[in-house]
Design a protein around this motif. Structure first.
Motif: not given
Length: 125
Positions: A52-70
Motif C-alpha cells: 500500500p502507498q497513500s493517496y498523498e504519495a501518489w499525488e506527490q509522484t504526479a507533481k514530481e513528474l511535472i516538476e522533474i520534466e520541467m
C-alpha cells in the motif's frame, strides 16, 4: 497513446487499480478503494506485490513528474503555459503553478503537460 505533434507516450506494462475502479457487490455496498484523500492504492509502481502507498504519495509522484520534466528541459511555468496553449489548454502561469504545487490536477492535465513538454516516454519505476 499519441499527443498532438506526434509525441507518443509508452504504455507501462504494469496494471494498477485506481480510485475509480470499484466493483459493485450485492446489498448496495461497494468493494474497492476508499474515495478521497488518505485512501490506499493497491499497488506500488514497479512492483507486483500488494504494497500500500497513500493517496498523498501518489499525488506527490504526479507533481514530481511535472516538476522533474520541467527541470530537465529548463521550462518555467510561463513557458509551460504557452506550450499548453498549443494543446488547447489556456491557463496562466500562476494558475498552473498553484495547481501543481497544491497537487490538484487531473490525469488528463498531467498527460497534456508531459506531451506539451515533449516527453516521449515515461518510466514509472
Amino acid at each position: 497513446m499519441s499527443c498532438k505533434g506526434g509525441v507518443a507516450l509508452a504504455k507501462a506494462n504494469q496494471s494498477y487499480t485506481t480510485e475509480n475502479t470499484r466493483e459493485k457487490i450485492p446489498g448496495g455496498q461497494r468493494q474497492g478503494l476508499s474515495g478521497g484523500r488518505g485512501g490506499k492504492m493497491n499497488r506500488e509502481p514497479g512492483t507486483g506485490g500488494l504494497q500500500p502507498q497513500s493517496y498523498e504519495a501518489w499525488e506527490q509522484t504526479a507533481k514530481e513528474l511535472i516538476e522533474i520534466e520541467m527541470m530537465r528541459r529548463g521550462i518555467r511555468y510561463k513557458q509551460l503555459s504557452r506550450l499548453l496553449e498549443g494543446q488547447g489548454i489556456y491557463e496562466t502561469p500562476d494558475q498552473i503553478n498553484r495547481k501543481v504545487n497544491r497537487k490538484r490536477f487531473s490525469a488528463a492535465f498531467l498527460v497534456v503537460c508531459l506531451c506539451a513538454m515533449g516527453v516521449e516516454t515515461l518510466s514509472l519505476k
